[in-house]
Design an enzyme around this catalytic site. Structure first.
Site, short mmCIF file in Angstrom:
data_model
loop_
_atom_site.label_atom_id
_atom_site.label_comp_id
_atom_site.label_asym_id
_atom_site.label_seq_id
_atom_site.Cartn_x
_atom_site.Cartn_y
_atom_site.Cartn_z
N ASP A 13 57.09 41.97 -30.16
CA ASP A 13 56.40 43.13 -29.60
C ASP A 13 54.90 42.97 -29.88
OD1 ASP A 13 56.08 45.82 -28.59
OD2 ASP A 13 55.86 46.45 -30.67
N ASP A 15 51.82 46.01 -29.59
CA ASP A 15 51.16 47.11 -30.30
C ASP A 15 51.98 47.57 -31.50
OD1 ASP A 15 49.29 46.94 -28.34
OD2 ASP A 15 49.70 48.88 -27.41
N ASP A 214 58.42 47.12 -34.02
CA ASP A 214 58.13 48.24 -34.93
C ASP A 214 58.62 49.59 -34.44
OD1 ASP A 214 55.17 49.88 -34.08
OD2 ASP A 214 56.03 48.29 -32.86
#
Length: 271
Positions: A13, A15, A214
Site C-alpha cells: 500500500d 499512503d 495499514d
C-alpha cells in the site's frame, strides 16, 4: 521461512504504509527499496490512487516498469514486458468511472445523500484537501473504474447508501482519508492473485508473497499473502485478519515508511 534470494513478490500500500500519511515522505524505506531492486524482487504498489498517480510515484520510487494495482484493485497496470497479454497496458475490472458517476449522481439527486466527489471540485481544492501540488492533485481525478468522495452525511445514511450501492453491484470502501466506490467484483485481493498467477505462469514457479498495509481496505490484500506486515496506522478500526499467526503476520510499532522498514527488517534482516 523465506529470503529475498528466492522468487518473491512484495505488494505494498502507499499512503500510511510506504508513504507518510502527512508529508508523503518515503526516505526511511529507501534502503530496503534499493536492496530489493538489486535482488530483482518486484515491489508492486497497491492503492486506491489512480494509475496516473501511481505511475508518477513508481518513477519517483525507482519502480518503473513493474505492474501495479490502482483504484483498490479495479485497475491493473501491466508490467512493461507483458505486452503480449490481452488488455495491455491496463486491465479494468467492472464498470467504468463514468458509469459509477452516473449512479452516484442519480442517488444524490433522488435520495438526497450528501457527499462530494473528486469530480465535483477542481484540482486546487483537492490540493488543499491532500497537501499535494496542483499538478499531482490533477492526477487524482483521472479515475478509470472508481469514484473517490468525501462523505458528508450521517452514519445511518451511510448504511443506507452502502446498501443501495450493494443492490446496484457496487461497493463502498473506506481508505486512509477518503471513501471509494467501485464495482463489487473488483478488489486488491483479486488483482494481487491475478498478478501472482501471471508471474507463476511466466516463471514456472509460484513466488512467495509479502504484503504491507495499514488500513481496513488493505485487509483483503494481506489475507492472500504468504506473509503480511500490518503497519501501525491512523485508522481507528485498524486491520484485522482471519489468520494472524505471528510467524506469518507482523504488526509494527512505527507508522508509515518507518513501519515499512521495520516490517522488512523483521522478516529479512536475520536471514
Amino acid at each position: 521461512m523465506f529470503s529475498i534470494q528466492q522468487p518473491l513478490l512484495v505488494f505494498s500500500d502507499l499512503d500510511g504504509t510506504l508513504l507518510d500519511s502527512h508529508s508523503y515522505d518515503w526516505q526511511p524505506a529507501a534502503p530496503w527499496l534499493s536492496r530489493l531492486r538489486e535482488a530483482n524482487v518486484p515491489v508492486i504498489l497497491c492503492s486506491s490512487k489512480t494509475s496516473a498517480e501511481m505511475l508518477y510515484l513508481q518513477k519517483t520510487l525507482g519502480l518503473q516498469g513493474l505492474p501495479l494495482i490502482a483504484e483498490n484493485g479495479a485497475v491493473i497496470q501491466l508490467a512493461e514486458q507483458w505486452q503480449d497479454i490481452d488488455g495491455f497496458p491496463r486491465i479494468i475490472s467492472g464498470i467504468s468511472h463514468g458509469e459509477i458517476s452516473q449512479v452516484l449522481n442519480t442517488l444524490r439527486e433522488k435520495e438526497h445523500f450528501k457527499f462530494t466527489t473528486f469530480d465535483d471540485v477542481d484540482d486546487a481544492t483537492i490540493a488543499e484537501w491532500t497537501g499535494l501540488s496542483r499538478s499531482q492533485a490533477a492526477l487524482t481525478q483521472l479515475h478509470e473504474a472508481s469514484v473517490t468522495l468525501i462523505w458528508r452525511d450521517s452514519d445511518e445514511r451511510m448504511a443506507q447508501f452502502t446498501a443501495r450501492l450493494n443492490e446496484l453491484g457496487l461497493q463502498f470502501m473506506q481508505g486512509a482519508r477518503f471513501w471509494h466506490v467501485l464495482d463489487a467484483s473488483a478488489g486488491k485481493d483479486q488483482a494481487a492473485n491475478w498478478i501472482i498467477a501471471t508471474y507463476q505462469q511466466l516463471s514456472g514457479k509460484r513466488p512467495t508473497t509479502l504484503g504491507l498495509g495499514d488500513g481496513p481496505n488493505d485487509a483483503p490484500l494481506l489475507e492472500v499473502m504468504d506473509y503480511a506486515v500490518i503497519v501501525k496506522g491512523l485508522n481507528r478500526e485498524g486491520v484485522h485478519l482471519h489468520d494472524e499467526d505471528p510467524t506469518r503476520v507482523w504488526r509494527t510499532q512505527r507508522e508509515g515508511p518507518e513501519g515499512w522498514r521495520e516490517g522488512l527488517d523483521h522478516f529479512f534482516s536475520a536471514r
